[in-house]
Scaffold this motif. Structure first.
Motif, mmCIF file in Angstrom:
data_model
loop_
_atom_site.group_PDB
_atom_site.id
_atom_site.type_symbol
_atom_site.label_atom_id
_atom_site.label_comp_id
_atom_site.label_asym_id
_atom_site.label_seq_id
_atom_site.Cartn_x
_atom_site.Cartn_y
_atom_site.Cartn_z
ATOM 1 N N PHE A 26 0.821 -1.213 0.000
ATOM 2 C CA PHE A 26 0.000 0.000 0.000
ATOM 3 C C PHE A 26 0.856 1.265 0.000
ATOM 4 C CE2 PHE A 26 -3.599 -2.720 1.125
ATOM 5 C CZ PHE A 26 -4.546 -2.165 0.286
ATOM 6 N N LEU A 27 2.019 1.205 0.660
ATOM 7 C CA LEU A 27 2.901 2.376 0.658
ATOM 8 C C LEU A 27 3.397 2.656 -0.760
ATOM 9 C CD1 LEU A 27 4.133 4.477 2.567
ATOM 10 C CD2 LEU A 27 6.197 3.086 2.629
ATOM 11 N N THR A 30 0.716 4.224 -2.666
ATOM 12 C CA THR A 30 0.521 5.596 -2.221
ATOM 13 C C THR A 30 1.569 6.535 -2.809
ATOM 14 O OG1 THR A 30 -0.388 4.771 -0.149
ATOM 15 C CG2 THR A 30 0.309 7.067 -0.179
ATOM 16 N N LEU A 31 2.812 6.064 -2.829
ATOM 17 C CA LEU A 31 3.889 6.960 -3.240
ATOM 18 C C LEU A 31 4.172 6.916 -4.736
ATOM 19 C CD1 LEU A 31 6.394 6.512 -0.266
ATOM 20 C CD2 LEU A 31 4.669 8.282 -0.629
ATOM 21 N N LEU A 265 4.087 19.835 5.498
ATOM 22 C CA LEU A 265 3.354 18.709 6.074
ATOM 23 C C LEU A 265 4.267 17.900 6.994
ATOM 24 C CD1 LEU A 265 0.548 17.282 5.935
ATOM 25 C CD2 LEU A 265 1.646 15.632 4.437
ATOM 26 N N GLN A 269 3.399 17.291 10.896
ATOM 27 C CA GLN A 269 2.717 16.006 11.044
ATOM 28 C C GLN A 269 2.631 15.507 12.485
ATOM 29 O OE1 GLN A 269 4.173 12.677 11.368
ATOM 30 N NE2 GLN A 269 6.322 13.279 11.499
ATOM 31 N N LEU A 272 -0.325 16.946 13.985
ATOM 32 C CA LEU A 272 -1.483 16.730 13.130
ATOM 33 C C LEU A 272 -2.475 15.757 13.739
ATOM 34 C CD1 LEU A 272 -2.004 17.947 10.405
ATOM 35 C CD2 LEU A 272 -1.228 15.864 9.338
ATOM 36 N N ARG B 105 3.975 5.907 8.665
ATOM 37 C CA ARG B 105 2.954 6.939 8.846
ATOM 38 C C ARG B 105 3.256 8.149 7.970
ATOM 39 N NH1 ARG B 105 3.259 9.054 14.286
ATOM 40 N NH2 ARG B 105 4.360 10.767 13.292
ATOM 41 N N GLY B 107 5.104 8.245 5.273
ATOM 42 C CA GLY B 107 4.923 7.862 3.875
ATOM 43 C C GLY B 107 3.465 7.898 3.463
ATOM 44 N N PHE B 108 2.607 7.368 4.346
ATOM 45 C CA PHE B 108 1.195 7.269 3.994
ATOM 46 C C PHE B 108 0.490 8.614 3.919
ATOM 47 C CE2 PHE B 108 1.235 2.652 5.222
ATOM 48 C CZ PHE B 108 0.780 2.195 4.003
ATOM 49 N N ILE B 109 0.981 9.640 4.657
ATOM 50 C CA ILE B 109 0.240 10.912 4.640
ATOM 51 C C ILE B 109 0.697 11.858 3.523
ATOM 52 C CG2 ILE B 109 -0.375 10.852 7.089
ATOM 53 C CD1 ILE B 109 1.756 13.017 7.530
#
Lengths: 282, 287
Positions: A26-27, A30-31, A265, A269, A272, B105, B107-109
């Motif tokens: 999933f990472l 995502t990336l 970000l 974070q 956050l 974490r 990486g995912f955001i």
């Protein structure tokens, strides 16, 4: 007994390998778009649309030179900075005092205002845009930084109010009261005690607001046109021709446009998680 | 005595700016849009003429209205539903690993930092049926590529998936924060009673995570409901009306067809739906 615990350890190891594998898959998903944008930004125009897609190519920085050499990009970057900073300052000035009230005072009408604050976040953009266009025409702030900054309050107001409430509330009331007893005025106690203690949280709010202002699109698309063109509008309109899209320059511009927000970000974070849950999960 | 009167005035003074902003940016526009929806702007917005319910009848009887309502609900419920399952799953796994939590974490955001317009353009490039990388990779593992945003059957699904990619981190992060503060005792008690990890997840963790899940779902739902950037950059509602949502249609009515009063009707429909959602949402938010 020994065998059982050995089995158990094996099972746990097996389980965690599975967990890490799923997370890694999933990472990567995502990336991957960000990674692919970087790859495309290093290709020539024709390499970027080669069939099949080229995985091995001669990397070039010429797209970045091309983008940074354009007056439009630099101007859009400047417009985005101005609107971002203006938007953050205005949203904080309007929202943070009410966030403080929510955290500290009980008074009539508070809940009603709180409901309306939530509704600012849910306002359909078209309902705001049509009337604002006319008001801005009258005030001669159509297609100006100021007009866009005013509209962008809507993007961040709810966020600023709810988050600043959380951070103000986390400063113990006793500290503020002690300062008042020592002869500070209410304002003095706020400035000397509450503000410094809630500063890290407020900085997080400011960073997040800046991020949302920076990425805002529909107000910028409709309320500004020639004089002011923020990065999202610039990106959506410039590299997309009628027949073809210059994907490599677009990718380079996209990377340059998201660099500041990625840095911000990463800075924000840590706070956050606390902020996003509105303190409900403290 | 003096401090008590001050204590009375100060909150109102501090609430004044936000009240003015709400009047200017929420109440006035809503009233104006309501007024505009009963007018005709054929002779320009300065020469409005009252036409009664004509605009409502015209909009409600058009096929594109029903399609955009349907698409809006499919888009919002679908993308939030997928985000919820994925976000919960990833948050659960993230909470249950020993090492590398903050690495994963962070990486995912990262998609949260990517401007939706940039996300839309990039995905559009990757999903191009001819030279896009996604169909190429799919073919590599033996799957026939799709037409994605360019076909009526898949356009809405495509923009939904991009919405999920962009905002899944938000759902994941909030639910992850919920996992961080779960009390340990109920889970340990369930373990002692012989519950499997699946059972304790469903019957113990999930009910305790309810507040975090509600916050995540409400905020995502209201945002997805008025999501504009990705659909605009990729399909502009097309092909045909395949990915036309209420926001997109309202935008096109106002800025492409220049029928402001029809855009106003769309605005009112959205306003009513968002009012209903906010009324429900405020009950669940912490006081």
């Amino acid at each position: 007994m020994g065998k059982m615990s050995q089995n158990r350890t094996k099972k746990i190891q097996g389980g965690s390998i599975l967990k890490y594998s799923i997370l890694t898959v999933f990472l990567i998903l995502t990336l991957f778009p960000i990674f692919w944008m970087v790859i495309q930004s290093l290709k020539t125009i024709s390499d970027a649309i080669a069939i099949p897609p080229k995985l091995i190519f001669h990397p070039t920085l010429s797209n970045y030179q091309n983008v940074l050499g354009k007056m439009g990009f630099i101007a859009a970057f400047r417009d985005s900075l101005l609107v971002g900073f203006g938007g953050v300052v205005l949203a904080l000035l309007v929202g943070a005092p009410f966030g403080y009230c929510l955290a500290r005072f009980r008074y009539r009408g508070k809940e009603d205002v709180a409901f309306f604050v939530l509704s600012t976040r849910m306002m359909p953009p078209i309902v705001v845009i049509i009337p604002l266009l006319q008001v801005f025409h009258c005030l001669k702030i159509i297609d100006s930084h100021l007009g866009l900054i005013i509209a962008s309050i809507l993007v961040n107001l709810a966020l600023v109010v709810w988050l600043s409430r959380v951070f103000f509330a986390s400063v113990p009331l006793e500290l503020e009261e002690a300062a008042t007893l020592d002869g500070c005025s209410h304002l003095g106690a706020f400035m000397r005690v509450t503000l410094p203690l809630s500063a890290p949280g407020l900085v997080t709010v400011a960073i997040l607001s800046f991020l949302f202002c920076w990425n805002e699109f529909i107000f910028a698309l409709t309320l500004t046109s020639f004089n002011v063109k923020t990065l999202p509008v610039y990106l959506a309109t410039t590299f997309v021709g009628y027949y073809a899209v210059d994907w490599s320059s677009l990718s380079a511009a996209g990377i340059l446009a998201i660099l500041p927000t990625i840095v911000f970000l990463l800075l924000a974070q840590k706070h956050l998680v606390k902020g996003l849950t509105f303190g409900a999960l403290d | 005595m003096k401090t008590s009167t001050k204590g009375f005035r100060l909150p109102y003074l501090l609430t004044l700016p936000i009240t003015l902003v709400i009047i200017a940016l929420v109440i006035y526009p809503s009233v104006y849009i309501f007024y505009l929806s009963f007018q005709s702007s054929v002779a320009g917005v300065k020469n409005l003429a009252f036409v009664g319910l004509k605009n409502f009848v015209q909009v409600f009887s058009s096929s594109v209205f029903l399609i955009s309502v349907k698409n809006t609900f499919i888009f919002a419920l679908g993308s939030v539903g997928i985000s919820f399952v994925l976000g919960l799953g990833i948050a659960y796994l993230l909470d249950n690993i020993e090492k590398g939590k903050s690495f994963f974490r962070i990486g995912f955001i990262l998609p949260l930092a990517v401007a939706p317009v940039v996300a839309g353009l990039t995905w559009n490039m990757m999903l191009n049926p001819l030279y896009g990388i996604i169909n190429y990779l799919l073919k590599f593992v033996g799957i026939e590529g799709l037409q994605w945003a360019t076909h009526t059957d898949t356009a809405l699904l495509t923009v939904m998936l991009i919405e999920v990619w962009q905002w899944n981190p938000f759902v994941m992060l909030i639910i992850y924060a919920g996992f961080q503060v779960l009390p340990k005792e109920p889970l340990e008690a369930a373990m002692i009673d012989g519950a499997s990890s699946w059972q304790s997840f469903i019957y113990v963790s999930l009910p305790l995570l309810k507040p975090a899940i509600i916050i995540a779902v409400i905020f995502r739902l209201t945002d997805a409901f008025k999501s504009f950037d990705v659909i605009y950059t990729i399909t502009r509602g097309g092909p045909g009306y395949a990915s036309t949502t209420l926001v997109i249609r309202a935008y096109l009515e106002a800025f492409q067809f220049h029928v402001l009063e029809h855009a106003a009707v769309f605005g009112i429909v959205m306003l009513i739906i968002s009012l209903i959602i906010s009324k429900q949402a405020i009950k669940f938010l912490p006081k």
